[in-house]
Every structure is written in C-alpha cells, then in structure tokens.
Design a protein around this motif. Sequence first.
Motif, PDB file in Angstrom:
ATOM      1  N   ALA A  64       0.833  -1.209   0.000  1.00 49.60           N
ATOM      2  CA  ALA A  64       0.000   0.000   0.000  1.00 49.60           C
ATOM      3  C   ALA A  64       0.868   1.260   0.000  1.00 49.60           C
ATOM      4  CB  ALA A  64      -0.932  -0.005   1.213  1.00 49.60           C
ATOM      5  N   GLN A  65       1.953   1.224   0.767  1.00 45.06           N
ATOM      6  CA  GLN A  65       2.842   2.383   0.819  1.00 45.06           C
ATOM      7  C   GLN A  65       3.511   2.611  -0.526  1.00 45.06           C
ATOM      8  OE1 GLN A  65       5.537   2.014   4.186  1.00 45.06           O
ATOM      9  NE2 GLN A  65       4.051   0.753   5.268  1.00 45.06           N
ATOM     10  N   VAL A  66       3.973   1.532  -1.155  1.00 41.67           N
ATOM     11  CA  VAL A  66       4.653   1.659  -2.442  1.00 41.67           C
ATOM     12  C   VAL A  66       3.687   2.141  -3.517  1.00 41.67           C
ATOM     13  CG1 VAL A  66       5.820   0.363  -4.268  1.00 41.67           C
ATOM     14  CG2 VAL A  66       6.405  -0.059  -1.878  1.00 41.67           C
ATOM     15  N   LYS A  67       2.453   1.637  -3.501  1.00 39.28           N
ATOM     16  CA  LYS A  67       1.455   2.060  -4.494  1.00 39.28           C
ATOM     17  C   LYS A  67       1.189   3.556  -4.381  1.00 39.28           C
ATOM     18  CE  LYS A  67      -3.178   0.776  -6.210  1.00 39.28           C
ATOM     19  NZ  LYS A  67      -3.807   2.105  -6.185  1.00 39.28           N
ATOM     20  N   ALA A  68       1.028   4.037  -3.150  1.00 39.66           N
ATOM     21  CA  ALA A  68       0.782   5.468  -2.946  1.00 39.66           C
ATOM     22  C   ALA A  68       1.982   6.295  -3.412  1.00 39.66           C
ATOM     23  CB  ALA A  68       0.493   5.739  -1.473  1.00 39.66           C
ATOM     24  N   PHE A  69       3.180   5.787  -3.181  1.00 40.04           N
ATOM     25  CA  PHE A  69       4.392   6.503  -3.588  1.00 40.04           C
ATOM     26  C   PHE A  69       4.500   6.577  -5.108  1.00 40.04           C
ATOM     27  CE2 PHE A  69       8.887   6.041  -4.900  1.00 40.04           C
ATOM     28  CZ  PHE A  69       9.351   7.286  -4.501  1.00 40.04           C
ATOM     29  N   ARG A  70       4.212   5.479  -5.795  1.00 42.32           N
ATOM     30  CA  ARG A  70       4.366   5.439  -7.251  1.00 42.32           C
ATOM     31  C   ARG A  70       3.275   6.232  -7.971  1.00 42.32           C
ATOM     32  NH1 ARG A  70       3.678   0.145  -9.421  1.00 42.32           N
ATOM     33  NH2 ARG A  70       4.676   0.937 -11.321  1.00 42.32           N
ATOM     34  N   GLU A  71       2.128   6.419  -7.330  1.00 42.57           N
ATOM     35  CA  GLU A  71       1.010   7.094  -7.987  1.00 42.57           C
ATOM     36  C   GLU A  71       0.809   8.526  -7.502  1.00 42.57           C
ATOM     37  OE1 GLU A  71      -2.382   4.633  -7.406  1.00 42.57           O
ATOM     38  OE2 GLU A  71      -1.624   2.984  -8.649  1.00 42.57           O
ATOM     39  N   ARG A  72       1.684   9.021  -6.640  1.00 41.30           N
ATOM     40  CA  ARG A  72       1.509  10.368  -6.107  1.00 41.30           C
ATOM     41  C   ARG A  72       1.665  11.405  -7.218  1.00 41.30           C
ATOM     42  NH1 ARG A  72       6.813   9.522  -6.068  1.00 41.30           N
ATOM     43  NH2 ARG A  72       8.253  11.287  -6.026  1.00 41.30           N
ATOM     44  N   PRO A  73       0.982  12.542  -7.119  1.00 43.37           N
ATOM     45  CA  PRO A  73       1.139  13.598  -8.128  1.00 43.37           C
ATOM     46  C   PRO A  73       2.519  14.247  -8.020  1.00 43.37           C
ATOM     47  CG  PRO A  73      -0.291  14.343  -6.351  1.00 43.37           C
ATOM     48  CD  PRO A  73      -0.039  12.882  -6.109  1.00 43.37           C
ATOM     49  N   LEU A  74       3.099  14.554  -9.156  1.00 40.49           N
ATOM     50  CA  LEU A  74       4.403  15.235  -9.191  1.00 40.49           C
ATOM     51  C   LEU A  74       4.138  16.739  -9.223  1.00 40.49           C
ATOM     52  CD1 LEU A  74       6.240  12.935 -11.772  1.00 40.49           C
ATOM     53  CD2 LEU A  74       6.331  12.835  -9.274  1.00 40.49           C
ATOM     54  N   ASP A  75       3.838  17.294  -8.048  1.00 42.02           N
ATOM     55  CA  ASP A  75       3.407  18.683  -7.953  1.00 42.02           C
ATOM     56  C   ASP A  75       4.467  19.597  -7.354  1.00 42.02           C
ATOM     57  OD1 ASP A  75       3.374  17.650  -5.424  1.00 42.02           O
ATOM     58  OD2 ASP A  75       1.234  17.971  -5.067  1.00 42.02           O
ATOM     59  N   ALA A  76       5.718  19.125  -7.269  1.00 42.58           N
ATOM     60  CA  ALA A  76       6.786  19.950  -6.702  1.00 42.58           C
ATOM     61  C   ALA A  76       7.677  20.526  -7.799  1.00 42.58           C
ATOM     62  CB  ALA A  76       7.630  19.137  -5.723  1.00 42.58           C
ATOM     63  N   ALA A  87       9.297   1.530 -26.590  1.00 47.96           N
ATOM     64  CA  ALA A  87       7.903   1.454 -26.153  1.00 47.96           C
ATOM     65  C   ALA A  87       7.813   1.500 -24.627  1.00 47.96           C
ATOM     66  CB  ALA A  87       7.255   0.179 -26.688  1.00 47.96           C
ATOM     67  N   GLY A  88       8.690   0.744 -23.955  1.00 47.35           N
ATOM     68  CA  GLY A  88       8.673   0.736 -22.491  1.00 47.35           C
ATOM     69  C   GLY A  88       9.016   2.088 -21.900  1.00 47.35           C
ATOM     70  N   TRP A  89      10.061   2.733 -22.440  1.00 48.41           N
ATOM     71  CA  TRP A  89      10.460   4.044 -21.931  1.00 48.41           C
ATOM     72  C   TRP A  89       9.402   5.107 -22.253  1.00 48.41           C
ATOM     73  CZ3 TRP A  89      13.581   5.064 -18.264  1.00 48.41           C
ATOM     74  CH2 TRP A  89      14.738   4.316 -18.044  1.00 48.41           C
ATOM     75  N   LEU A  90       8.811   5.031 -23.436  1.00 46.91           N
ATOM     76  CA  LEU A  90       7.811   6.027 -23.807  1.00 46.91           C
ATOM     77  C   LEU A  90       6.584   5.937 -22.902  1.00 46.91           C
ATOM     78  CD1 LEU A  90       7.038   8.281 -25.740  1.00 46.91           C
ATOM     79  CD2 LEU A  90       6.105   6.543 -27.295  1.00 46.91           C
ATOM     80  N   ALA A  91       6.123   4.711 -22.625  1.00 49.05           N
ATOM     81  CA  ALA A  91       4.981   4.544 -21.722  1.00 49.05           C
ATOM     82  C   ALA A  91       5.324   5.051 -20.326  1.00 49.05           C
ATOM     83  CB  ALA A  91       4.570   3.072 -21.682  1.00 49.05           C
ATOM     84  N   PHE A  92       6.546   4.790 -19.884  1.00 46.52           N
ATOM     85  CA  PHE A  92       6.994   5.234 -18.568  1.00 46.52           C
ATOM     86  C   PHE A  92       7.004   6.760 -18.485  1.00 46.52           C
ATOM     87  CE2 PHE A  92      10.785   6.147 -15.776  1.00 46.52           C
ATOM     88  CZ  PHE A  92      10.162   5.836 -14.582  1.00 46.52           C
ATOM     89  N   LEU A  93       7.583   7.408 -19.484  1.00 45.86           N
ATOM     90  CA  LEU A  93       7.670   8.864 -19.472  1.00 45.86           C
ATOM     91  C   LEU A  93       6.289   9.517 -19.600  1.00 45.86           C
ATOM     92  CD1 LEU A  93      10.868   9.487 -21.619  1.00 45.86           C
ATOM     93  CD2 LEU A  93      10.555   9.959 -19.196  1.00 45.86           C
ATOM     94  N   ARG A  94       5.426   8.938 -20.416  1.00 46.56           N
ATOM     95  CA  ARG A  94       4.080   9.489 -20.532  1.00 46.56           C
ATOM     96  C   ARG A  94       3.330   9.383 -19.210  1.00 46.56           C
ATOM     97  NH1 ARG A  94       2.363   7.187 -26.562  1.00 46.56           N
ATOM     98  NH2 ARG A  94       3.382   8.870 -27.756  1.00 46.56           N
ATOM     99  N   GLY A  95       3.586   8.311 -18.473  1.00 45.94           N
ATOM    100  CA  GLY A  95       2.981   8.184 -17.155  1.00 45.94           C
ATOM    101  C   GLY A  95       3.467   9.267 -16.206  1.00 45.94           C
ATOM    102  N   LEU A  96       4.751   9.615 -16.274  1.00 48.52           N
ATOM    103  CA  LEU A  96       5.287  10.687 -15.432  1.00 48.52           C
ATOM    104  C   LEU A  96       4.675  12.030 -15.814  1.00 48.52           C
ATOM    105  CD1 LEU A  96       9.107   9.787 -15.285  1.00 48.52           C
ATOM    106  CD2 LEU A  96       7.311   9.197 -13.661  1.00 48.52           C
ATOM    107  N   VAL A  97       4.547  12.284 -17.117  1.00 43.72           N
ATOM    108  CA  VAL A  97       3.947  13.542 -17.573  1.00 43.72           C
ATOM    109  C   VAL A  97       2.494  13.631 -17.115  1.00 43.72           C
ATOM    110  CG1 VAL A  97       3.260  14.850 -19.617  1.00 43.72           C
ATOM    111  CG2 VAL A  97       5.519  13.763 -19.533  1.00 43.72           C
ATOM    112  N   ALA A  98       1.765  12.528 -17.190  1.00 50.76           N
ATOM    113  CA  ALA A  98       0.367  12.518 -16.751  1.00 50.76           C
ATOM    114  C   ALA A  98       0.248  12.814 -15.263  1.00 50.76           C
ATOM    115  CB  ALA A  98      -0.263  11.164 -17.072  1.00 50.76           C
ATOM    116  N   ARG A  99       1.258  12.427 -14.490  1.00 49.38           N
ATOM    117  CA  ARG A  99       1.237  12.687 -13.045  1.00 49.38           C
ATOM    118  C   ARG A  99       1.714  14.086 -12.696  1.00 49.38           C
ATOM    119  NH1 ARG A  99       5.110   8.603 -11.106  1.00 49.38           N
ATOM    120  NH2 ARG A  99       4.995   9.834  -9.202  1.00 49.38           N
ATOM    121  N   GLY A 100       2.215  14.842 -13.684  1.00 48.08           N
ATOM    122  CA  GLY A 100       2.570  16.236 -13.421  1.00 48.08           C
ATOM    123  C   GLY A 100       4.003  16.616 -13.711  1.00 48.08           C
ATOM    124  N   LEU A 101       4.792  15.768 -14.360  1.00 46.34           N
ATOM    125  CA  LEU A 101       6.181  16.108 -14.672  1.00 46.34           C
ATOM    126  C   LEU A 101       6.210  17.242 -15.695  1.00 46.34           C
ATOM    127  CD1 LEU A 101       9.225  15.502 -14.429  1.00 46.34           C
ATOM    128  CD2 LEU A 101       8.953  13.854 -16.295  1.00 46.34           C
TER     129      LEU A 101
END
Length: 417
Positions: A146-158, A210-224
């Motif tokens: 649960a802790q890891v899930k919350a950490f990986r899905e937190r918004p990148l708002d800093a 493909a793996g890196w692109l999906a990863f980076l798009r996920g970071l952008v969606a979270r606020g990168l």
Amino acid sequence: MAAVEGIDPTGWLDDQLAAASPDLLRSMVKTFAEAVMSAEADQRCGAEYGTRSPERVNSRKGYRTRDWDTRAGTVELAIPKLRSGSYFPEWLLQHRRRAEQALVTVVATSYLLGVSTRRVEKLAEQLGVKSLSKSQVSEMATHLDAQVKAFRERPLDAGPYTFVAMDALTMKVRENGRIVNVHALIATGVNNDGHREVLGLDVASQEDGAGWLAFLRGLVARGLTGVSLVTSDAHTGLTAAVASALPGASWQRCRTHYLRNLLTKVPKSAQPGVATLVRTIFDQADAQTVREQFGKVADSLADKLPAAAEHLDAARDELLAFTVFPRELWKQLWSNNPQERLNKEIRRRTDVVGIFPNRAAIIRLVGAVLAEQTDEWAEGHRYIGPELLSRSRMHLLPNDDTATETKEIMATETMTA
C-alpha cells in the motif's frame, strides 16, 4: 489483593519485567490475551462462564487453538467457541494470518533493508517464533504494497523538475516456469525546492522505446513539467522516448556509462590512463576551456588509439550538453554520480534476493527502497539552491525582448525569495 507492606508493587513489577525471560513474557502475553477473549465471550453469552443466569443467551463449548506469532515468540492461544454462532477476536487477530501487526512490520522492514527471507526466518527462530517459512516472510512483506502504491502514484506537484536522470536496472524474475530478465525503469529529478526526488518506477520486459515512452508518458500525466535536461545512457529507445515525451528537453549522455563504453575500445593496460585523461575534460573552469580540452584529448588519443579517438569525437555533443548551464552547477549534477550511488544502494538490497518470484515483488522491494531514499533527500540539505536553479533556467531562454523581460522577472523573484 492488598499490597505487601514495605514493597512498592509498581517497582516490583518493573523489576520482574526487566529480569523476565522470553518464556515469562510469552506466558504473560498469553494470559492477558486469553483473559480479554474470555471476557468478550462472556459478553456475547450474556453471563459469565460457568454461572446460571436468566440473561444468558448463549454458552461456551470448549476452545480452539491458534498459533499467534508475536515479538515475544509464538503464543498458542485458546480461543473460546460458542454453541450458537462463532466468536473471533478481530481486535487481536486477522483471518488466515497468525502474526501480530508489529511483527509484520519488523519482517517487512527487514525485507526492505535487504535481509534475505532465509535470514529473516532464522532471526524469527531466535526470537522464539516457530515455523515462520520463507513463503510466510514474503507474504508478510506485502505489508509494504500500500505504501509503495501510494508513492508510485503520487502527483508530481513539486515542479518544475529542471533536471531529470533516468536509468534501467536488470532483475531476474520467475515467469511461466522460466527465469527471465526484466528491467526496472527509474527516474529521479530535482524539484523546484532544490531537493532530489524519485519521480517514478516501473518494470518492463524490454528496455526498448515502447517501455520508456509509456513510462515517461505516465510521469507527464502525473505532473512532470519543466524538464530542461535529461541525463541517461545512450540507449536508442530511451533517447527517442525523451525526444517524444519531453519536447524541448536537451539530452546529456551519462559520463559514467559513456566511459565504460569508451574503455572497451582501449587495451586493458591503457584504460586507467585514458579514463584519467577523459575526466580532465569535465574539470575545466568554463565552457570554452571544456571544449578546448575535449579537442586536445581527442587529438592525443588519435595517434595511438584511433578507435577510441573516433568514438570520443562522435559523442562530443552528447557529452558536452551540460556546458550551457552555469559552471557552479556542473559538480552537483555530474561529478558526484548521484544516479550511480542510488543504483548501488538498490543493488545492495536486491542482490540478497537473487531471483524474484514475480514482478510485484520487484516493485515492492525497489519501490520501498526508493520511497525511503526520497524521504531522506527531503529531510536533507538541498541538492541545488533555488537561486542556482533560477539562473539555470534563465540560461536556457533565447535572447529576444520577451526572454529578457522573463529573465528580469525571474531574477526579481529569486532576490525576493
């Protein structure tokens, strides 16, 4: 019971507990837990055990035993049984789990610190816990999920995250009856406050575009946002993904990874000298001397090591991307190799595992390590000062009227801060 004259009951109990053996502590835990369960069962029955009462609505019919793993060892509890319905101490135990929550936390933390499941099992035996298998240790380590899930899905708002570094670590995992290699994709960045922060973690079958692109798009969606420079190795899929997902960000080739690649073109006896020579490129006082030194090093290698000289010359722009930033920033970003130190810490924790049972286990352990590291960075000193960060962003603005006005505003904000 009245206290014996001349004896302080509280002090006497403290002395007994201090000198108590594990067996005594286990006995006390058992007695207390069973007394509370008995009282709760009496309430369910409407009368005390063994007494007649018109208010009785149920009665006992013996006990069932249940092993309970605690910090004092394994306790064999006698749980009351009722003739009508059932009784289970939800406040004390969980269905299909025999360990108290504190012990679960200890085991999960040991797993996080890189202690192998076999060693945790032996440690539990020394604490008096019987029959704690490796599979049970792994199951208890899911406490971290649960802790890891919350950490990986937190918004990148800093953000903005001006500087980002990325790398992939190969892990072994069992899938479909085979042992295969997968890749843990990791991104770190420097936030607007100047602290380092782990931005994301994912596991991919291949370290491809493909793996890196999906990863980076996920970071952008979270606020990168606001990425100006990405540092990584020269994996083709990664560099293409950076260009696609982070338009406007320049790319800096990781010096450590590049040096390893370059030394494959050099005889072993000459590798220390070549490595020292290449490092002098990055120790210069300004961008102009860095480029001049790069040319001198390439020329000195051309006579005796032409393959190495050609390799170095081809990587010129990739290695010198950092020179557009202030000189004070160079040491923080590249001389200390922060990404490599993080990788070593992850390896230290994962090497004791060897082969992971599934991908979720990789996410659990590596994610917990990264969350722990991010907390340490947040509590530590700033990696880059806010003023230096603002100066770095101003270096990237074009020299037109709008950019000049923007630079003046940013400089004013920095002075105010």
